[in-house]
Design a protein around this motif. Structure first.
Motif, PDB file in Angstrom:
ATOM      1  N   VAL A   3      23.916   2.511 -34.336  1.00 22.16           N
ATOM      2  CA  VAL A   3      22.980   3.600 -34.067  1.00 22.16           C
ATOM      3  C   VAL A   3      21.572   3.056 -33.810  1.00 22.16           C
ATOM      4  N   ARG A   4      21.190   2.045 -34.564  1.00 22.09           N
ATOM      5  CA  ARG A   4      19.853   1.474 -34.388  1.00 22.09           C
ATOM      6  C   ARG A   4      19.703   0.877 -32.981  1.00 22.09           C
ATOM      7  N   TYR A   5      20.764   0.195 -32.494  1.00 17.23           N
ATOM      8  CA  TYR A   5      20.744  -0.377 -31.148  1.00 17.23           C
ATOM      9  C   TYR A   5      20.663   0.730 -30.100  1.00 17.23           C
ATOM     10  N   ALA A   6      21.376   1.817 -30.307  1.00 21.26           N
ATOM     11  CA  ALA A   6      21.400   2.914 -29.342  1.00 21.26           C
ATOM     12  C   ALA A   6      20.041   3.600 -29.236  1.00 21.26           C
ATOM     13  N   GLN A   7      19.234   3.537 -30.295  1.00 28.06           N
ATOM     14  CA  GLN A   7      17.935   4.198 -30.260  1.00 28.06           C
ATOM     15  C   GLN A   7      16.953   3.500 -29.332  1.00 28.06           C
ATOM     16  N   TRP A   8      17.035   2.197 -29.216  1.00 29.42           N
ATOM     17  CA  TRP A   8      16.064   1.503 -28.372  1.00 29.42           C
ATOM     18  C   TRP A   8      16.636   1.104 -27.029  1.00 29.42           C
ATOM     19  N   GLN A   9      17.956   1.158 -26.869  1.00 32.23           N
ATOM     20  CA  GLN A   9      18.580   0.746 -25.611  1.00 32.23           C
ATOM     21  C   GLN A   9      18.244   1.733 -24.496  1.00 32.23           C
ATOM     22  N   LEU A  10      18.004   1.209 -23.329  1.00 32.86           N
ATOM     23  CA  LEU A  10      17.683   2.027 -22.165  1.00 32.86           C
ATOM     24  C   LEU A  10      18.965   2.603 -21.572  1.00 32.86           C
ATOM     25  N   PRO A  11      19.074   3.929 -21.472  1.00 30.33           N
ATOM     26  CA  PRO A  11      20.280   4.516 -20.878  1.00 30.33           C
ATOM     27  C   PRO A  11      20.419   4.135 -19.401  1.00 30.33           C
ATOM     28  N   LEU A  15      17.560   3.847 -16.199  1.00 31.79           N
ATOM     29  CA  LEU A  15      17.288   2.719 -15.308  1.00 31.79           C
ATOM     30  C   LEU A  15      17.414   3.136 -13.851  1.00 31.79           C
ATOM     31  N   PHE A  16      18.418   3.930 -13.544  1.00 31.06           N
ATOM     32  CA  PHE A  16      18.591   4.423 -12.178  1.00 31.06           C
ATOM     33  C   PHE A  16      17.355   5.195 -11.731  1.00 31.06           C
ATOM     34  N   TRP A  17      16.885   6.138 -12.549  1.00 33.34           N
ATOM     35  CA  TRP A  17      15.725   6.933 -12.180  1.00 33.34           C
ATOM     36  C   TRP A  17      14.454   6.093 -12.150  1.00 33.34           C
ATOM     37  N   LEU A  18      14.355   5.093 -13.044  1.00 34.69           N
ATOM     38  CA  LEU A  18      13.191   4.198 -13.007  1.00 34.69           C
ATOM     39  C   LEU A  18      13.139   3.414 -11.701  1.00 34.69           C
ATOM     40  N   LEU A  19      14.285   2.942 -11.243  1.00 30.40           N
ATOM     41  CA  LEU A  19      14.323   2.202  -9.982  1.00 30.40           C
ATOM     42  C   LEU A  19      13.947   3.099  -8.805  1.00 30.40           C
ATOM     43  N   ILE A  20      14.448   4.323  -8.801  1.00 28.59           N
ATOM     44  CA  ILE A  20      14.090   5.262  -7.739  1.00 28.59           C
ATOM     45  C   ILE A  20      12.592   5.564  -7.780  1.00 28.59           C
ATOM     46  N   SER A  97       6.498  -5.567 -10.754  1.00 24.86           N
ATOM     47  CA  SER A  97       7.821  -6.058 -10.368  1.00 24.86           C
ATOM     48  C   SER A  97       8.412  -6.965 -11.430  1.00 24.86           C
ATOM     49  N   LEU A  98       7.608  -7.885 -11.940  1.00 26.78           N
ATOM     50  CA  LEU A  98       8.109  -8.820 -12.941  1.00 26.78           C
ATOM     51  C   LEU A  98       8.431  -8.117 -14.257  1.00 26.78           C
ATOM     52  N   LYS A  99       7.689  -7.084 -14.591  1.00 23.21           N
ATOM     53  CA  LYS A  99       7.991  -6.325 -15.808  1.00 23.21           C
ATOM     54  C   LYS A  99       9.336  -5.630 -15.686  1.00 23.21           C
ATOM     55  N   LEU A 100       9.687  -5.228 -14.483  1.00 19.58           N
ATOM     56  CA  LEU A 100      10.982  -4.595 -14.261  1.00 19.58           C
ATOM     57  C   LEU A 100      12.124  -5.530 -14.636  1.00 19.58           C
ATOM     58  N   ILE A 101      11.991  -6.806 -14.302  1.00 20.89           N
ATOM     59  CA  ILE A 101      13.056  -7.764 -14.592  1.00 20.89           C
ATOM     60  C   ILE A 101      13.289  -7.897 -16.087  1.00 20.89           C
ATOM     61  N   GLU A 102      12.213  -7.971 -16.856  1.00 24.90           N
ATOM     62  CA  GLU A 102      12.364  -8.237 -18.275  1.00 24.90           C
ATOM     63  C   GLU A 102      12.520  -6.995 -19.131  1.00 24.90           C
ATOM     64  N   SER A 103      12.406  -5.816 -18.557  1.00 23.23           N
ATOM     65  CA  SER A 103      12.508  -4.593 -19.355  1.00 23.23           C
ATOM     66  C   SER A 103      13.949  -4.373 -19.804  1.00 23.23           C
ATOM     67  N   GLN A 104      14.091  -4.093 -21.089  1.00 27.80           N
ATOM     68  CA  GLN A 104      15.419  -3.847 -21.654  1.00 27.80           C
ATOM     69  C   GLN A 104      15.440  -2.637 -22.571  1.00 27.80           C
ATOM     70  N   SER A 105      14.301  -2.276 -23.111  1.00 30.61           N
ATOM     71  CA  SER A 105      14.282  -1.219 -24.114  1.00 30.61           C
ATOM     72  C   SER A 105      13.580   0.023 -23.578  1.00 30.61           C
ATOM     73  N   ARG A 106      13.667   1.055 -24.365  1.00 35.62           N
ATOM     74  CA  ARG A 106      12.967   2.288 -24.013  1.00 35.62           C
ATOM     75  C   ARG A 106      11.455   2.061 -23.994  1.00 35.62           C
ATOM     76  N   ARG A 107      10.970   1.249 -24.918  1.00 33.17           N
ATOM     77  CA  ARG A 107       9.533   0.963 -24.964  1.00 33.17           C
ATOM     78  C   ARG A 107       9.071   0.307 -23.666  1.00 33.17           C
ATOM     79  N   ASP A 108       9.845  -0.637 -23.155  1.00 29.72           N
ATOM     80  CA  ASP A 108       9.515  -1.273 -21.879  1.00 29.72           C
ATOM     81  C   ASP A 108       9.523  -0.257 -20.744  1.00 29.72           C
ATOM     82  N   SER A 109      10.460   0.663 -20.800  1.00 28.25           N
ATOM     83  CA  SER A 109      10.545   1.657 -19.729  1.00 28.25           C
ATOM     84  C   SER A 109       9.354   2.612 -19.758  1.00 28.25           C
TER      85      SER A 109
END
Length: 166
Positions: A3-11, A15-20, A97-109
């Motif tokens: 559950v803890r992992y699911a809270q910060w993981q980017l759905p 990611l699809f909508w962020l790329l668009i 652009s470079l931040k996009l590569i390293e983003s993994q969490s909701r906070r990064d998004s």
């Protein structure tokens, strides 16, 4: 799933909508930036998709530093200086652009979304036409949709739910 992992993981849908959203925001800059900046953006998008699919890894710290140094050298070569409106926007675009590569969490998004809003606002320094104002209004809608998608529960399928809630 933890559950803890699911809270910060980017759905996946986020990611699809962020790329668009990022494509919507970066597209108007294509006419004003050097060709290599836009090519590097496309490479970063492809890299992020491959990281998400599990085919590639996120860049290591030395590689990120190398990419940053190459980008700064390219900006200096293109503009003759690192100071100025156009060169500063190019640096911000490379960082985006470079931040996009390293983003993994909701906070990064969240950071990517706020940077997208910032890019929308800064484009009005360069262009104030009615067409681009309407386009940027559409970009705000897409960026806000990506913000809504960040808050959706983890899913594997694509959905237009965030757009409906915007």
């Amino acid at each position: 799933m933890n559950v803890r992992y699911a809270q910060w993981q980017l759905p996946r849908i986020a990611l699809f909508w962020l790329l668009i959203a990022q494509c919507f925001v970066v597209a108007p800059y294509a006419l004003r930036m050097p060709f290599w900046v836009m090519v590097s953006y496309v490479i970063c998008v492809v890299w992020r998709v491959m990281v998400f699919r599990g085919s590639w890894n996120t860049p290591s710290r030395p590689l990120k530093i190398l990419l940053l140094v190459i980008a700064l050298a390219g900006i200096y070569w293109s503009y003759g200086s690192l100071v100025g409106l156009e060169s500063s926007m190019a640096m911000l675009l490379i960082g985006f652009s470079l931040k996009l590569i390293e983003s993994q969490s909701r906070r990064d998004s969240y950071l990517l979304v706020y940077l997208a809003y910032f890019f929308i606002a800064t484009f009005f320094i360069l262009e104030q036409s009615l067409f681009f104002s309407a386009y940027m209004l559409l970009a705000v809608l897409v960026v806000t949709t990506s913000l809504m998608a960040i808050h959706l529960p983890l899913r594997t399928e694509f959905s237009l739910d965030p757009l409906k809630k915007t």
